[in-house]
Design a protein around this motif. Structure first.
Motif, PDB file in Angstrom:
ATOM      1  N   SER A  50      43.337  58.780  36.496  1.00 28.87           N
ATOM      2  CA  SER A  50      43.707  60.188  36.659  1.00 28.87           C
ATOM      3  C   SER A  50      42.488  60.939  37.171  1.00 28.87           C
ATOM      4  N   ILE A  51      42.756  61.973  37.943  1.00 32.43           N
ATOM      5  CA  ILE A  51      41.715  62.798  38.545  1.00 32.43           C
ATOM      6  C   ILE A  51      41.842  64.196  37.958  1.00 32.43           C
ATOM      7  N   SER A  52      40.726  64.737  37.492  1.00 31.00           N
ATOM      8  CA  SER A  52      40.683  66.114  37.001  1.00 31.00           C
ATOM      9  C   SER A  52      39.686  66.887  37.853  1.00 31.00           C
ATOM     10  N   ILE A  53      40.139  68.026  38.361  1.00 32.25           N
ATOM     11  CA  ILE A  53      39.278  68.925  39.123  1.00 32.25           C
ATOM     12  C   ILE A  53      38.781  69.990  38.144  1.00 32.25           C
ATOM     13  N   ILE A  54      37.467  70.134  38.069  1.00 35.75           N
ATOM     14  CA  ILE A  54      36.843  71.025  37.089  1.00 35.75           C
ATOM     15  C   ILE A  54      36.236  72.231  37.809  1.00 35.75           C
ATOM     16  N   ARG A  55      36.537  73.419  37.300  1.00 38.90           N
ATOM     17  CA  ARG A  55      35.937  74.663  37.776  1.00 38.90           C
ATOM     18  C   ARG A  55      35.556  75.495  36.560  1.00 38.90           C
ATOM     19  N   ASN A  56      34.294  75.901  36.500  1.00 33.66           N
ATOM     20  CA  ASN A  56      33.784  76.703  35.386  1.00 33.66           C
ATOM     21  C   ASN A  56      34.113  76.056  34.027  1.00 33.66           C
ATOM     22  N   PHE A  57      33.845  74.767  33.926  1.00 33.19           N
ATOM     23  CA  PHE A  57      34.022  73.959  32.710  1.00 33.19           C
ATOM     24  C   PHE A  57      35.486  73.738  32.303  1.00 33.19           C
ATOM     25  N   GLU A  58      36.438  74.178  33.108  1.00 32.17           N
ATOM     26  CA  GLU A  58      37.860  74.044  32.776  1.00 32.17           C
ATOM     27  C   GLU A  58      38.564  73.146  33.785  1.00 32.17           C
ATOM     28  N   ILE A  59      39.565  72.405  33.318  1.00 36.79           N
ATOM     29  CA  ILE A  59      40.400  71.608  34.212  1.00 36.79           C
ATOM     30  C   ILE A  59      41.358  72.560  34.915  1.00 36.79           C
ATOM     31  N   VAL A  60      41.242  72.645  36.248  1.00 39.67           N
ATOM     32  CA  VAL A  60      42.143  73.517  37.012  1.00 39.67           C
ATOM     33  C   VAL A  60      43.256  72.728  37.684  1.00 39.67           C
ATOM     34  N   GLU A  61      43.063  71.411  37.801  1.00 44.49           N
ATOM     35  CA  GLU A  61      44.096  70.553  38.370  1.00 44.49           C
ATOM     36  C   GLU A  61      43.890  69.151  37.827  1.00 44.49           C
ATOM     37  N   LYS A  62      44.990  68.492  37.504  1.00 43.81           N
ATOM     38  CA  LYS A  62      44.922  67.120  37.013  1.00 43.81           C
ATOM     39  C   LYS A  62      46.106  66.364  37.592  1.00 43.81           C
ATOM     40  N   PHE A  63      45.830  65.151  38.090  1.00 47.19           N
ATOM     41  CA  PHE A  63      46.910  64.350  38.638  1.00 47.19           C
ATOM     42  C   PHE A  63      46.590  62.874  38.510  1.00 47.19           C
ATOM     43  N   LYS A  64      47.639  62.068  38.503  1.00 45.71           N
ATOM     44  CA  LYS A  64      47.501  60.614  38.471  1.00 45.71           C
ATOM     45  C   LYS A  64      47.412  60.129  39.908  1.00 45.71           C
ATOM     46  N   LEU A  65      46.620  59.108  40.115  1.00 44.42           N
ATOM     47  CA  LEU A  65      46.567  58.492  41.424  1.00 44.42           C
ATOM     48  C   LEU A  65      47.890  57.795  41.704  1.00 44.42           C
ATOM     49  N   SER A  66      48.245  57.705  42.964  1.00 43.35           N
ATOM     50  CA  SER A  66      49.420  56.934  43.344  1.00 43.35           C
ATOM     51  C   SER A  66      49.068  56.112  44.567  1.00 43.35           C
ATOM     52  N   ILE A  67      49.537  54.900  44.570  1.00 46.33           N
ATOM     53  CA  ILE A  67      49.261  53.997  45.681  1.00 46.33           C
ATOM     54  C   ILE A  67      50.100  54.455  46.867  1.00 46.33           C
ATOM     55  N   PRO A  68      49.457  54.701  48.016  1.00 50.52           N
ATOM     56  CA  PRO A  68      50.232  55.140  49.184  1.00 50.52           C
ATOM     57  C   PRO A  68      51.071  53.991  49.734  1.00 50.52           C
ATOM     58  N   ASP A  69      52.038  54.314  50.589  1.00 51.07           N
ATOM     59  CA  ASP A  69      52.877  53.291  51.210  1.00 51.07           C
ATOM     60  C   ASP A  69      52.129  52.534  52.305  1.00 51.07           C
ATOM     61  N   SER A  70      51.095  53.176  52.869  1.00 51.93           N
ATOM     62  CA  SER A  70      50.282  52.524  53.889  1.00 51.93           C
ATOM     63  C   SER A  70      48.869  53.088  53.825  1.00 51.93           C
ATOM     64  N   VAL A  71      47.917  52.287  54.310  1.00 49.30           N
ATOM     65  CA  VAL A  71      46.512  52.714  54.367  1.00 49.30           C
ATOM     66  C   VAL A  71      45.937  52.323  55.722  1.00 49.30           C
ATOM     67  N   SER A  72      45.053  53.168  56.233  1.00 44.28           N
ATOM     68  CA  SER A  72      44.419  52.905  57.532  1.00 44.28           C
ATOM     69  C   SER A  72      42.930  53.189  57.449  1.00 44.28           C
ATOM     70  N   GLY A  73      42.153  52.320  58.082  1.00 44.28           N
ATOM     71  CA  GLY A  73      40.727  52.543  58.198  1.00 44.28           C
ATOM     72  C   GLY A  73      39.929  52.373  56.925  1.00 44.28           C
ATOM     73  N   ILE A  74      40.529  51.812  55.885  1.00 39.33           N
ATOM     74  CA  ILE A  74      39.836  51.665  54.603  1.00 39.33           C
ATOM     75  C   ILE A  74      39.063  50.354  54.535  1.00 39.33           C
ATOM     76  N   PHE A  75      39.636  49.295  55.061  1.00 36.44           N
ATOM     77  CA  PHE A  75      38.970  47.997  55.137  1.00 36.44           C
ATOM     78  C   PHE A  75      39.545  47.243  56.326  1.00 36.44           C
ATOM     79  N   GLU A  76      38.887  46.159  56.705  1.00 33.58           N
ATOM     80  CA  GLU A  76      39.293  45.381  57.869  1.00 33.58           C
ATOM     81  C   GLU A  76      40.243  44.257  57.488  1.00 33.58           C
ATOM     82  N   CYS A  77      41.051  43.866  58.448  1.00 29.64           N
ATOM     83  CA  CYS A  77      41.892  42.683  58.291  1.00 29.64           C
ATOM     84  C   CYS A  77      40.970  41.470  58.238  1.00 29.64           C
ATOM     85  N   GLN A  78      41.325  40.500  57.452  1.00 26.15           N
ATOM     86  CA  GLN A  78      40.500  39.305  57.301  1.00 26.15           C
ATOM     87  C   GLN A  78      40.860  38.203  58.282  1.00 26.15           C
TER      88      GLN A  78
END
Length: 153
Positions: free
Chosen positions: A81-109
């Motif tokens: 989970s990711i929490s965005i902190i502003r002035n010591f308070e959590i202003v946004e919190k969300f769970k990561l989700s795996i995208p349906d596709s990814v580009s440019g993150i790593f190379e094909c082997q």
């Protein structure tokens, strides 16, 4: 039972929680954080967790995460989970989700893949399984399993 905060609060920045135990250092690598950085970083490894048994936690002051970083983290720690902190308070919190596709993150082997040649194409993968994570190259259709993905991130 006495419970104490093992890492102090941050004023501004990002907290990445529920990272699988032992993966916190890889998170720092994905974020490009090294000993030469200027941001204050806190990391707790193998902290007790009711949900995971043990987990890692990373706090980075004065830092927001981009889409590519979030996509990489989702492939490494899909339960995080990711929490965005502003002035010591959590202003946004969300769970990561795996995208349906990814580009440019790593190379094909696959050494014969068009993405490995001098053609101006970005390595792109379709996620064909989210548990366990498996991706397939959109050019040559080679699959890469979760363990190999973690090494490539």
């Amino acid at each position: 039972m006495d419970q104490t905060l093992k890492i102090s609060k941050i004023k501004e920045g990002t907290v990445i929680d529920h990272i699988p135990a032992g993966k916190g250092l890889k998170v720092l690598s994905i974020l490009g954080i090294s000993e030469n950085g200027t941001n204050t970083v806190s990391i707790a490894m193998r902290v007790q967790s009711g949900h995971l048994g043990q987990k890692d936690v990373v706090k980075v002051e004065n830092r927001s995460l981009g889409k590519d970083e979030l996509d990489k983290l989702s492939l490494l720690a899909p339960e995080a989970s990711i929490s965005i902190i502003r002035n010591f308070e959590i202003v946004e919190k969300f769970k990561l989700s795996i995208p349906d596709s990814v580009s440019g993150i790593f190379e094909c082997q696959n050494q014969n893949c068009i993405s490995k040649t001098r053609e101006p194409v970005t390595p792109s993968f379709q996620v064909i399984s989210k548990k366990p994570i498996v991706v397939k190259c959109v050019f040559c259709e080679r699959t890469i399993a979760e363990g190999e993905i973690h090494k490539l991130l």
